[in-house]
Write a protein that holds these residues in place. Structure first.
Motif, short mmCIF file in Angstrom:
data_model
loop_
_atom_site.label_atom_id
_atom_site.label_comp_id
_atom_site.label_asym_id
_atom_site.label_seq_id
_atom_site.Cartn_x
_atom_site.Cartn_y
_atom_site.Cartn_z
N ASN A 272 6.50 3.65 -4.49
CA ASN A 272 7.33 4.84 -4.66
C ASN A 272 7.83 5.34 -3.30
O ASN A 272 7.05 5.87 -2.51
CB ASN A 272 6.52 5.94 -5.36
CG ASN A 272 7.36 7.16 -5.69
OD1 ASN A 272 8.57 7.19 -5.40
ND2 ASN A 272 6.74 8.16 -6.27
N LYS A 274 9.30 7.94 -2.52
CA LYS A 274 9.07 9.38 -2.33
C LYS A 274 7.72 9.65 -1.66
O LYS A 274 7.52 10.72 -1.08
CB LYS A 274 9.13 10.10 -3.67
CG LYS A 274 10.52 10.08 -4.31
CD LYS A 274 10.52 10.82 -5.64
CE LYS A 274 11.91 10.78 -6.28
NZ LYS A 274 11.92 11.47 -7.60
N ARG A 275 6.81 8.69 -1.74
CA ARG A 275 5.49 8.87 -1.13
C ARG A 275 5.53 8.72 0.38
O ARG A 275 4.62 9.18 1.09
CB ARG A 275 4.53 7.83 -1.73
CG ARG A 275 3.08 8.01 -1.35
CD ARG A 275 2.18 6.98 -1.99
NE ARG A 275 0.89 6.94 -1.35
CZ ARG A 275 0.18 5.84 -1.14
NH1 ARG A 275 0.65 4.68 -1.55
NH2 ARG A 275 -0.99 5.88 -0.55
#
Length: 329
Positions: A272, A274-275
């Motif tokens: 991900n 976004k991590r």
């Protein structure tokens, strides 16, 4: 040539595959006659197993011969190799040879090549790395679907955090949750997970976070809680190695000038993107050299545990050393 080779670190998944194979091959009334398991401690286990699999079956069903945790794909004596070359092509259709191997088979060995040539199934059962959260969540959802259960996205995420890559624990927790749903007619949401599931992998990640900021007192408290919860030391170390490896890769790529979260996620195997922002914040106060210095300490800890060192003492010592490295400015 009914030959099955199962290998990998996921012992529970291998156990399930063996149980399924046993149920499919053996007649329950004739198991004592047609089922033989040879342990790795037996010196002539492979030769005896090859001889046994050629023996005609008794009564109904087929014959199953299991060479448990065999090492012939890491080391195979010449006489065993000769017997394998003679026997494997000639196994009767109603006799089945099963080999389970813990370590990855050595593709260069003639014994491995023979097995791959004649095996009906040559299958790996790997453990998902504990830092690959997306794959862990996917595994949780698949296991739940197999039981006819539905999880909310948040519940699946929390259950994945709680059990990590421990498939046996996942199966136990899902069984407990399934009974709870049947009794209470409730759907599986995050509130149910919080009430019923003991979180251990998340605590291992909390341990990594405490080490990262050099808080030895907090780290030792979390470690003590994990030990009291009977969390295996090697599983704790695996989580720490995965987390510090990810932090190091993120820090190196940050210092190279890369700012694209998608590019960083791809390079660090973080599913991900976004991590990435949160990982960047976590390593902001640490240097590359500090993170590099942590990995040998973790590898030393892993080796010492595998060699039989006392878990709690070895873990406490290395946790303190890791905190000192991360605290140093």
């Amino acid at each position: 040539m009914p030959i099955y080779v199962y290998w990998g670190e996921d012992d529970f998944a291998i156990e399930q595959a063996i149980a399924s194979l046993r149920d499919r091959i053996l007649d329950p009334l004739w198991i004592s006659f047609n089922y033989t398991a040879f342990p790795p401690e037996q010196a002539d286990a492979v030769i005896c197993g090859l001889n046994q699999v050629m023996t005609p079956t008794f009564g109904a069903g087929g014959r199953l011969v299991w060479l448990s945790n065999t090492t012939i794909c890491q080391h195979c004596p010449e006489d065993v190799l000769t017997e394998m070359a003679r026997t494997l092509p000639s196994i009767p259709d109603n006799s089945f040879l099963l080999l389970t191997i813990h370590n990855k088979p050595d593709e260069r060995l003639k014994s491995t090549k023979l097995l791959k040539q004649f095996a009906t199934e040559f299958r790996e059962f790997p453990l998902i790395p504990p830092w690959k959260t997306e794959l862990l969540i996917q595994a949780v959802n698949q296991a739940a679907q197999a039981r006819g259960m539905k999880l909310t996205p948040k519940a699946a995420e929390m259950l994945a955090e709680a059990v990590g890559n421990n498939t046996r624990l996942l199966d136990n927790e899902l069984e407990k949750l399934q009974l709870y749903i049947a009794d209470n007619h409730q759907s599986l949401n995050e509130d149910t997970i919080i009430r019923l599931v003991r979180n251990t992998t998340q605590n291992s990640l909390q341990l990594a976070a405490a080490i990262r900021i050099g808080d030895a007192a907090k780290a030792l408290t979390i470690l003590n809680d994990l030990m009291n919860a009977s969390e295996p030391g090697l599983r704790i170390v695996a989580t720490l190695i995965g987390q510090f490896r990810t932090w190091l890769l993120v820090k190196i790529i940050m210092e190279s000038g890369e700012r694209n979260p998608q590019a960083i996620a791809k390079a660090t195997e973080v599913g991900n993107p976004k991590r990435i922002y949160f990982l960047q914040q976590e390593v902001k106060l640490l240097s590359v050299q500090q993170l590099i210095s942590c990995l040998p300490l973790l590898l030393e800890l892993e080796v010492s545990l595998k060699q039989g060192s006392t878990e709690i003492s070895a873990l406490q010592t290395k946790v303190i050393e890791l905190c000192q490295v991360c605290r140093a400015s």
